[in-house]
Motif scaffolding. Structure first.
Motif, PDB file in Angstrom:
ATOM      1  N   TRP A  59      22.867  -4.876  14.600  1.00 12.13           N
ATOM      2  CA  TRP A  59      21.730  -5.879  14.808  1.00 12.13           C
ATOM      3  C   TRP A  59      20.385  -5.128  14.278  1.00 12.13           C
ATOM      4  O   TRP A  59      19.518  -5.399  13.530  1.00 12.13           O
ATOM      5  N   MET A  60      20.364  -3.726  14.557  1.00 10.73           N
ATOM      6  CA  MET A  60      19.219  -3.080  14.123  1.00 10.73           C
ATOM      7  C   MET A  60      19.082  -2.640  12.679  1.00 10.73           C
ATOM      8  O   MET A  60      18.051  -2.607  12.129  1.00 10.73           O
ATOM      9  N   ILE A  61      20.234  -2.692  12.030  1.00  8.38           N
ATOM     10  CA  ILE A  61      20.377  -2.709  10.474  1.00  8.38           C
ATOM     11  C   ILE A  61      20.095  -3.977   9.627  1.00  8.38           C
ATOM     12  O   ILE A  61      19.552  -4.029   8.635  1.00  8.38           O
ATOM     13  N   GLU A  62      21.106  -4.931  10.377  1.00  6.37           N
ATOM     14  CA  GLU A  62      21.097  -6.408   9.559  1.00  6.37           C
ATOM     15  C   GLU A  62      19.904  -7.378   9.722  1.00  6.37           C
ATOM     16  O   GLU A  62      19.679  -8.148   9.119  1.00  6.37           O
ATOM     17  N   GLN A  63      19.087  -7.176  11.042  1.00  7.62           N
ATOM     18  CA  GLN A  63      18.327  -7.875  11.092  1.00  7.62           C
ATOM     19  C   GLN A  63      16.696  -7.324  11.223  1.00  7.62           C
ATOM     20  O   GLN A  63      16.866  -6.024  11.719  1.00  7.62           O
ATOM     21  N   ASP A  64      15.671  -7.906  11.306  1.00  3.83           N
ATOM     22  CA  ASP A  64      14.557  -7.027  11.288  1.00  3.83           C
ATOM     23  C   ASP A  64      13.780  -7.112  12.701  1.00  3.83           C
ATOM     24  O   ASP A  64      13.058  -6.295  12.913  1.00  3.83           O
ATOM     25  N   GLU A  65      14.345  -8.048  13.803  1.00  3.77           N
ATOM     26  CA  GLU A  65      14.165  -7.843  14.979  1.00  3.77           C
ATOM     27  C   GLU A  65      14.978  -8.489  15.815  1.00  3.77           C
ATOM     28  O   GLU A  65      15.964  -9.378  15.425  1.00  3.77           O
ATOM     29  N   LEU A  66      14.830  -8.372  17.107  1.00  3.03           N
ATOM     30  CA  LEU A  66      15.863  -8.986  18.136  1.00  3.03           C
ATOM     31  C   LEU A  66      15.013  -9.184  19.421  1.00  3.03           C
ATOM     32  O   LEU A  66      14.235  -8.409  19.842  1.00  3.03           O
ATOM     33  N   ASP A  67      14.960 -10.456  19.891  1.00  5.34           N
ATOM     34  CA  ASP A  67      14.700 -10.591  21.149  1.00  5.34           C
ATOM     35  C   ASP A  67      15.634 -10.624  22.266  1.00  5.34           C
ATOM     36  O   ASP A  67      16.493 -11.800  22.091  1.00  5.34           O
ATOM     37  N   TRP A 114      11.809  -1.693  12.698  1.00  7.26           N
ATOM     38  CA  TRP A 114      12.840  -2.729  13.410  1.00  7.26           C
ATOM     39  C   TRP A 114      11.850  -3.027  14.880  1.00  7.26           C
ATOM     40  O   TRP A 114      11.410  -2.328  15.381  1.00  7.26           O
ATOM     41  N   LYS A 115      11.848  -4.324  15.139  1.00  6.91           N
ATOM     42  CA  LYS A 115      11.246  -4.670  16.357  1.00  6.91           C
ATOM     43  C   LYS A 115      12.171  -5.142  17.329  1.00  6.91           C
ATOM     44  O   LYS A 115      13.122  -6.046  17.083  1.00  6.91           O
ATOM     45  N   LEU A 116      11.988  -4.865  18.647  1.00  4.40           N
ATOM     46  CA  LEU A 116      12.654  -5.298  19.832  1.00  4.40           C
ATOM     47  C   LEU A 116      11.762  -6.111  20.570  1.00  4.40           C
ATOM     48  O   LEU A 116      10.595  -5.832  20.868  1.00  4.40           O
ATOM     49  N   LYS A 117      12.210  -7.385  21.086  1.00  7.84           N
ATOM     50  CA  LYS A 117      11.098  -8.328  21.867  1.00  7.84           C
ATOM     51  C   LYS A 117      12.027  -8.347  23.104  1.00  7.84           C
ATOM     52  O   LYS A 117      13.109  -8.563  23.218  1.00  7.84           O
ATOM     53  N   ALA A 118      11.107  -8.893  24.082  1.00 10.52           N
ATOM     54  CA  ALA A 118      11.677  -9.925  25.446  1.00 10.52           C
ATOM     55  C   ALA A 118      10.661 -10.881  25.603  1.00 10.52           C
ATOM     56  O   ALA A 118       9.443 -10.531  25.712  1.00 10.52           O
ATOM     57  N   ALA A 119      11.259 -12.071  25.607  1.00 12.38           N
ATOM     58  CA  ALA A 119      10.598 -13.328  26.012  1.00 12.38           C
ATOM     59  C   ALA A 119       9.458 -13.286  24.896  1.00 12.38           C
ATOM     60  O   ALA A 119       8.421 -13.938  25.300  1.00 12.38           O
ATOM     61  N   TYR A 121       7.553 -11.196  23.734  1.00 12.25           N
ATOM     62  CA  TYR A 121       6.760  -9.956  23.750  1.00 12.25           C
ATOM     63  C   TYR A 121       7.235  -8.820  22.885  1.00 12.25           C
ATOM     64  O   TYR A 121       8.273  -8.693  23.399  1.00 12.25           O
ATOM     65  N   LEU A 122       6.616  -7.883  22.111  1.00 12.06           N
ATOM     66  CA  LEU A 122       6.967  -6.791  21.559  1.00 12.06           C
ATOM     67  C   LEU A 122       7.230  -5.667  22.579  1.00 12.06           C
ATOM     68  O   LEU A 122       6.304  -5.351  23.294  1.00 12.06           O
ATOM     69  N   VAL A 123       8.205  -4.908  22.479  1.00 11.67           N
ATOM     70  CA  VAL A 123       8.597  -4.011  23.266  1.00 11.67           C
ATOM     71  C   VAL A 123       8.643  -2.596  22.386  1.00 11.67           C
ATOM     72  O   VAL A 123       7.959  -1.717  22.824  1.00 11.67           O
ATOM     73  N   THR A 124       8.999  -2.870  21.259  1.00 11.87           N
ATOM     74  CA  THR A 124       8.981  -1.560  20.211  1.00 11.87           C
ATOM     75  C   THR A 124       9.137  -2.113  18.836  1.00 11.87           C
ATOM     76  O   THR A 124       9.506  -2.998  18.634  1.00 11.87           O
ATOM     77  N   ASP A 125       8.388  -1.410  18.032  1.00  9.93           N
ATOM     78  CA  ASP A 125       8.312  -1.665  16.656  1.00  9.93           C
ATOM     79  C   ASP A 125       8.292  -0.389  15.928  1.00  9.93           C
ATOM     80  O   ASP A 125       7.153   0.384  15.794  1.00  9.93           O
ATOM     81  N   GLU A 126       9.527   0.465  15.903  1.00  9.92           N
ATOM     82  CA  GLU A 126       9.657   1.685  15.269  1.00  9.92           C
ATOM     83  C   GLU A 126      10.661   1.911  14.176  1.00  9.92           C
ATOM     84  O   GLU A 126      11.687   0.724  14.235  1.00  9.92           O
ATOM     85  N   PRO A 127      10.831   2.820  13.336  1.00  7.54           N
ATOM     86  CA  PRO A 127      12.086   2.996  12.441  1.00  7.54           C
ATOM     87  C   PRO A 127      13.279   2.616  12.959  1.00  7.54           C
ATOM     88  O   PRO A 127      13.649   2.856  14.313  1.00  7.54           O
ATOM     89  N   ARG A 128      14.070   2.017  12.349  1.00  8.53           N
ATOM     90  CA  ARG A 128      15.448   1.936  12.709  1.00  8.53           C
ATOM     91  C   ARG A 128      16.231   2.938  13.294  1.00  8.53           C
ATOM     92  O   ARG A 128      16.772   2.895  14.376  1.00  8.53           O
ATOM     93  N   TYR A 129      16.098   4.062  12.552  1.00 14.38           N
ATOM     94  CA  TYR A 129      16.643   5.372  13.007  1.00 14.38           C
ATOM     95  C   TYR A 129      16.292   5.600  14.501  1.00 14.38           C
ATOM     96  O   TYR A 129      17.111   6.259  15.396  1.00 14.38           O
TER      97      TYR A 129
END
Length: 171
Positions: A59-67, A114-119, A121-129
């Motif tokens: 997911w972290m490699i193939e998508q730009d974000e995940l909620d 890569w962005k991680l969201k919850a509902a 809301y942005l949780v993190t927006d940091e490099p994929r590695y």
């Protein structure tokens, strides 16, 4: 000599695969609703989470974000399982997807955010590695540690992972 980040992640995943598989093989069937404490997650969910977490790398490699907690249907929720074979199939599929994604990526891509969201809301927006290292590999170690405690409390043999366990010696 420099080593590609993706190669370090590939080596780490492959190194952790055998111990994780051994742990998942020992999760007792028929106890998916068992919890050690009212605030704890159910055994079935925890085992499924441990089995499916390698897919997070894909997911972290193939998508730009995940909620991971979207409003409505959650397509990233770990699959439910009934048998050890089901649980191992989830793990095998997850490992296959993560290894393929890592093999096909580049370090340049791993440097992009890569962005991680919850509902929403942005949780993190940091490099994929960073997300792979912190958000998956270290997080995975945490949940595998939890699972060893569950195994112990259910009288299942705890595998030796990073050193001997009370049930499994190295010598």
């Amino acid at each position: 000599m420099s080593v590609a980040m993706k190669d370090l992640f590939l080596e780490t995943l492959k190194r952790e695969e055998a111990g994780t598989r051994k742990m998942l093989e020992r999760v007792p069937e028929g106890h998916n609703d068992w919890v050690p404490h009212e605030k704890s997650m159910k055994l079935g969910y925890l085992a499924s989470l441990v089995a499916s977490m390698p897919n997070w790398i894909a997911w972290m490699i193939e998508q730009d974000e995940l909620d991971f907690a979207p409003v409505g249907e959650n397509k990233s929720k770990p699959a439910e399982w009934k048998t050890t074979a089901d649980l191992l199939a989830i793990f095998d599929d997850s490992m296959k997807k993560s290894l393929a994604a890592l093999t096909s990526t580049t370090d340049e891509h791993l440097l992009t955010n890569w962005k991680l969201k919850a509902a929403g809301y942005l949780v993190t927006d940091e490099p994929r590695y960073i997300n792979i290292q912190q958000g998956m590999l270290m997080h995975w170690a945490h949940h595998r540690g939890q699972l060893t405690v569950y195994l112990r409390l259910l009288q299942a043999a705890v595998p030796a992972l990073y050193g001997p366990s009370a049930d499994e010696k190295f010598f």
